[in-house]
Design a protein around this motif. Structure first.
Motif: not given
Length: 403
Positions: A317-325
């Motif tokens: 979820a951390i990397a996925k959240g960073s991709l959204f950002k």
């Protein structure tokens, strides 16, 4: 004359606003929902942080079927030994076998009381706090949301949301989430502090670690219980299984629901045996529920828990959240804040946001705003969302903002 489901929806289902989305969804699978006309939507809100493992995860469906072959409801909560409840409670306790630098004075959480929802978990925790401490005052945060029943609603820190339902519980004090100076309002009269680790309906408010450490210390000093509301943040949404793991503290009571069920209704408040044991006498059956811990919901919850851990959904979820950002960069978006896949994209006004949301839905991406922050877009998709699906959803949002 044929009456459509849409018309029956407006005629016979109690409405909670004058402008429901009123999408007619026929089926859901993974990160997608499908309309009655076959139209496909990417779900960016997970039923408000519910479908953490995606819609109809195969392991969740299999667990439900297996339990249905055994039994459903047997007796009111806490009387029979039911394997679905026992296995889930035991596994939850293992996720809480942690040793942070700022622990609870009552030891590790190893007792689970199952409820049907998050608001019921809040109510149970409030009763438990009053019974254990002998105090009646509660401290919660402005713009917090802990449920809609009358005790939970008393904690809600947004007066317009509750003013027409007063009188509510007395003895509720509100502080600002993340503001160190305010914790001095927690005193020897306080039964418990009820706080979201990350403020959800306030538009994703992430506190500093030091604030949470000092909050934990203050509660321990004055004998108040620290109740952490992880109804939205739990089960991997923020990058760890429980969000509090990222703040070097440990609660006295923990609340969970939403993503806990894998799509089925369930909630829980959890504490150490020392704290929880006060419900056993004076009076006996100090807290009861008929359907809390329903075996089918417990089986579904255990499967969802295992999926999160086995597929490392909490860490990815951390990397996925960073991709959204990184992808949601636009002049109309002033900030994308949050942790993991619990995010808010800030815009200038409700009007701009509402228009964006409506057009995103028209283009196959479902999102919304926050109860107490109506100019930020909620981004909380299933943790199973892929990089390709993230890129597609963000492309739709950016295209809408460009046109």
């Amino acid at each position: 004359m044929y009456i459509t489901h849409r018309q029956q929806f407006f005629d016979h289902l109690a409405q909670t606003s004058d402008y429901p989305l009123a999408l007619e969804i026929e089926k859901a699978e993974g990160v997608y929902m499908f309309g009655a006309d076959g139209k496909q939507y990417i779900d960016l809100i997970s039923g408000i942080a519910v479908s953490n493992v995606g819609h109809r995860h195969p392991k969740v469906i299999a667990a439900i079927h297996e339990q249905l072959e055994k039994h459903m409801h047997l007796l009111v909560y806490g009387e029979f030994v039911q394997s679905a409840q026992v296995r889930l409670a035991s596994t939850l306790a293992k996720t809480l076998d942690l040793s942070p630098p700022n622990p609870s004075p009552f030891g590790k959480i190893d007792n689970v009381y199952f409820t049907n929802s998050g608001t019921e978990a809040t109510e149970g925790a409030m009763k438990l706090s009053k019974r254990f401490t002998g105090r009646s005052e509660f401290v919660s945060c402005f713009n917090a949301y802990h449920g809609a029943t009358q005790g939970a609603l008393s904690l809600v820190g947004a007066e317009p949301f509750k003013q027409n339902f007063r009188p509510l519980l007395p003895g509720i004090r509100h502080i600002r989430h993340g503001v160190l100076a305010d914790i001095e309002q927690i005193t020897g009269k306080t039964a418990a502090v009820v706080i979201e680790v990350i403020g959800g309906e306030s538009g994703i408010s992430v506190p500093e670690i030091e604030y949470m450490i000092q909050l934990r210390k203050r509660c321990s000093e004055v004998g108040a219980l620290l109740i952490l509301d992880e109804i939205q943040t739990g089960f991997g949404r923020t990058g760890s299984f429980w969000a509090f793991e990222q703040f070097d503290i440990y609660p006295d009571i923990l609340l969970s629901a939403k993503g806990m069920g894998g799509g089925m209704p369930i909630g829980a408040f959890m504490a150490s045996q020392e704290v929880m044991s006060v419900f056993k006498n004076n009076p006996i059956l100090g807290h009861i529920t008929t359907f809390g811990g329903h075996p089918v919901s417990c089986a579904s919850s255990l499967a969802a828990l295992e999926v999160v851990l086995e597929e490392n959904l909490h860490t990815t979820a951390i990397a996925k959240g960073s991709l959204f950002k990184s992808l949601l960069q636009h002049s109309e978006i002033s900030e994308v804040r949050g942790k993991g896949l619990m995010l808010a994209a800030q815009m200038a006004s409700f009007e701009k946001l509402k228009n964006t949301i409506d057009r995103c839905i028209e283009n196959g991406v479902v999102t919304d705003w926050f109860l107490f922050c109506d100019n930020a877009m909620r981004i909380a998709p299933p943790l199973t969302i892929t990089e390709e699906q993230i890129r597609k959803a963000c492309s739709v949002i950016i295209d809408v903002l460009n046109n």
